[in-house]
Design a protein around this motif. Sequence first.
Motif, PDB file in Angstrom:
ATOM      1  N   VAL A 171     -11.923   8.381   4.602  1.00  0.00           N
ATOM      2  CA  VAL A 171     -10.761   7.596   4.135  1.00  0.00           C
ATOM      3  C   VAL A 171     -11.177   6.233   3.591  1.00  0.00           C
ATOM      4  O   VAL A 171     -10.311   5.475   3.089  1.00  0.00           O
ATOM      5  N   GLU A 172     -12.440   5.858   3.693  1.00  0.00           N
ATOM      6  CA  GLU A 172     -12.862   4.523   3.246  1.00  0.00           C
ATOM      7  C   GLU A 172     -12.538   4.285   1.771  1.00  0.00           C
ATOM      8  O   GLU A 172     -11.940   3.233   1.430  1.00  0.00           O
ATOM      9  N   PRO A 173     -12.824   5.205   0.833  1.00  0.00           N
ATOM     10  CA  PRO A 173     -12.451   4.929  -0.568  1.00  0.00           C
ATOM     11  C   PRO A 173     -10.958   4.815  -0.763  1.00  0.00           C
ATOM     12  O   PRO A 173     -10.464   3.980  -1.535  1.00  0.00           O
ATOM     13  N   ALA A 174     -10.181   5.685  -0.039  1.00  0.00           N
ATOM     14  CA  ALA A 174      -8.722   5.662  -0.207  1.00  0.00           C
ATOM     15  C   ALA A 174      -8.146   4.342   0.270  1.00  0.00           C
ATOM     16  O   ALA A 174      -7.192   3.814  -0.322  1.00  0.00           O
ATOM     17  N   LEU A 175      -8.692   3.766   1.332  1.00  0.00           N
ATOM     18  CA  LEU A 175      -8.184   2.492   1.831  1.00  0.00           C
ATOM     19  C   LEU A 175      -8.525   1.366   0.855  1.00  0.00           C
ATOM     20  O   LEU A 175      -7.738   0.435   0.656  1.00  0.00           O
ATOM     21  N   VAL A 176      -9.706   1.452   0.299  1.00  0.00           N
ATOM     22  CA  VAL A 176     -10.114   0.398  -0.632  1.00  0.00           C
ATOM     23  C   VAL A 176      -9.199   0.380  -1.845  1.00  0.00           C
ATOM     24  O   VAL A 176      -8.774  -0.683  -2.314  1.00  0.00           O
ATOM     25  N   PHE A 177      -8.855   1.581  -2.356  1.00  0.00           N
ATOM     26  CA  PHE A 177      -7.999   1.679  -3.549  1.00  0.00           C
ATOM     27  C   PHE A 177      -6.528   1.849  -3.195  1.00  0.00           C
ATOM     28  O   PHE A 177      -5.709   2.148  -4.069  1.00  0.00           O
ATOM     29  N   ASP A 178      -6.201   1.703  -1.904  1.00  0.00           N
ATOM     30  CA  ASP A 178      -4.819   1.760  -1.422  1.00  0.00           C
ATOM     31  C   ASP A 178      -4.129   3.071  -1.815  1.00  0.00           C
ATOM     32  O   ASP A 178      -2.975   3.099  -2.235  1.00  0.00           O
ATOM     33  N   ASP A 179      -4.862   4.167  -1.678  1.00  0.00           N
ATOM     34  CA  ASP A 179      -4.312   5.493  -1.998  1.00  0.00           C
ATOM     35  C   ASP A 179      -4.121   6.242  -0.670  1.00  0.00           C
ATOM     36  O   ASP A 179      -5.010   6.962  -0.196  1.00  0.00           O
TER      37      ASP A 179
ATOM     38  N   ASP B 255      -5.118  -0.910   9.852  1.00  0.00           N
ATOM     39  CA  ASP B 255      -5.927  -1.943   9.212  1.00  0.00           C
ATOM     40  C   ASP B 255      -6.461  -2.879  10.286  1.00  0.00           C
ATOM     41  O   ASP B 255      -6.265  -2.657  11.483  1.00  0.00           O
ATOM     42  N   VAL B 256      -7.112  -3.955   9.823  1.00  0.00           N
ATOM     43  CA  VAL B 256      -7.732  -4.860  10.780  1.00  0.00           C
ATOM     44  C   VAL B 256      -6.695  -5.623  11.583  1.00  0.00           C
ATOM     45  O   VAL B 256      -7.002  -6.191  12.639  1.00  0.00           O
ATOM     46  N   ARG B 257      -5.435  -5.634  11.114  1.00  0.00           N
ATOM     47  CA  ARG B 257      -4.356  -6.277  11.840  1.00  0.00           C
ATOM     48  C   ARG B 257      -3.599  -5.277  12.736  1.00  0.00           C
ATOM     49  O   ARG B 257      -2.526  -5.589  13.224  1.00  0.00           O
ATOM     50  N   ASN B 258      -4.148  -4.125  12.859  1.00  0.00           N
ATOM     51  CA  ASN B 258      -3.583  -3.051  13.713  1.00  0.00           C
ATOM     52  C   ASN B 258      -2.263  -2.522  13.175  1.00  0.00           C
ATOM     53  O   ASN B 258      -1.426  -2.017  13.925  1.00  0.00           O
ATOM     54  N   ARG B 259      -2.051  -2.616  11.866  1.00  0.00           N
ATOM     55  CA  ARG B 259      -0.875  -2.016  11.254  1.00  0.00           C
ATOM     56  C   ARG B 259      -1.197  -0.575  10.868  1.00  0.00           C
ATOM     57  O   ARG B 259      -2.273  -0.284  10.341  1.00  0.00           O
ATOM     58  N   LEU B 260      -0.250   0.303  11.152  1.00  0.00           N
ATOM     59  CA  LEU B 260      -0.464   1.729  10.891  1.00  0.00           C
ATOM     60  C   LEU B 260      -0.419   1.969   9.397  1.00  0.00           C
ATOM     61  O   LEU B 260       0.583   1.669   8.733  1.00  0.00           O
ATOM     62  N   LEU B 261      -1.479   2.512   8.864  1.00  0.00           N
ATOM     63  CA  LEU B 261      -1.545   2.816   7.437  1.00  0.00           C
ATOM     64  C   LEU B 261      -1.296   4.305   7.177  1.00  0.00           C
ATOM     65  O   LEU B 261      -0.507   4.653   6.292  1.00  0.00           O
ATOM     66  N   VAL B 262      -1.973   5.151   7.922  1.00  0.00           N
ATOM     67  CA  VAL B 262      -1.841   6.607   7.728  1.00  0.00           C
ATOM     68  C   VAL B 262      -1.785   7.266   9.108  1.00  0.00           C
ATOM     69  O   VAL B 262      -2.537   6.893  10.017  1.00  0.00           O
ATOM     70  N   GLU B 263      -0.870   8.251   9.229  1.00  0.00           N
ATOM     71  CA  GLU B 263      -0.794   9.033  10.469  1.00  0.00           C
ATOM     72  C   GLU B 263      -0.751  10.514  10.135  1.00  0.00           C
ATOM     73  O   GLU B 263      -0.006  10.930   9.232  1.00  0.00           O
TER      74      GLU B 263
END
Length: 410
Positions: A62-70, A94-102
């Motif tokens: 998921v590292e590329p998807a997070l970088v490009f916000d996909d 994310d680094v602020r502990n916000r849920l990005l993908v589940e």
Amino acid sequence: MTAPSDPAMPTLRTVLARVHMRLILFAVLMAGATLLITGVVVIRGYAERNLSLIAQTVAYTVEPALVFDDMQAARDGIATVAASESVRAVEVRDVRNRLLVEWRRPDSGVMAAIGRGGDLFAPSPALAAVRRGQDVVGHVRVFGDAGGLGRYILAGLLAALTCLALTVIATQMLARRLQRDVTEPLARIAEVAHAVRADRQFDRRVPASDILEVDQLGRDFNALLDELDDWHAGLLSENRMLEKQATRDALTGLGNRVMFEQVLPVAIARADAQGSAFAAVYIDVNRFKQVNDRHGHDAGDAMLIVIAARLRAVLRPGDQAFRLGGDEFALILAPDITREDVAILIRRLLAGMEQPIMLPSGESTVASLSVGSALYPDDSADARDLLRHADAAMYAAKTGRTGPHDRRNP
């Protein structure tokens, strides 16, 4: 006296079978529980290491998807990695502990329910950092399910139930063999012991057994029965001898006064029951004291022995002769006898006494008898009165006052 056995008491077979069943069940349960717990611990450790690898793989994916916000690409990548593994859910924050993908497994059924609710057995969530170069751009948390452990537990339970079923079968087989080799031989020993104690069956013996200790017990018990049998036979022989001594005259072998007093009531009871008659006869040897004084006691004994033999010779089947003491004799003539039959028997008796008796000194003498009789119930229905009647008739014969039923050898 031994108290009767309590019907509620368990048998030896029941007790031993119950003990064997408990021991085997305890052993199977302990072995099954040990294997099950050990397997759960091992598999749980393996699952935790596997989740850690999956978390690192997801972080790399998921590292590329997070970088490009996909986020859709991230979700698809997670599904590709986690779908084929024992993963219940994946969270990307994310680094602020916000849920990005589940992502959560959409499976249904028993294993899915176990996977969702089996937090006690499921491995601990695995964490992995999503890095962009040296920078951390997010965190991945992977939750495992208990599906694998559930399948292992179910398999273990099935194996345990199978072992228990085999244990029950083996216990039944062992119980049957135990009954055949142990309890049945012991039961036969108890049966023989009861027969000996209750019914005096000293000829009973215990059969051989296939077990050494039980067979030795049976042999020792049989040896004890042999000794008891010999003791019982000796006791019976001694009792018969004592009874004979108590009821038989030692010189002539005829019944004595004790036996006469035992037989007379029986004869009366039999006559009453059958509605028949019997006769009591008293006999006295005339001038016996003179023979004793002149020729000695040996001559008197020889004379009594011959008289007793001649009494036996004239008796019919069922008649009995007794020596009451000294030179007094008595007869009980069997039922269904008439007064004429009594007179005929007395004449035969007196005729038999006409032959001289040889004495030990070489001399001879002739026995002279005084005989009196009484017929039951014609002369009397009372035992004492009947004997008094016979005694009076004998006394009359001795003094020369002979009646129609009294005889004296001149």
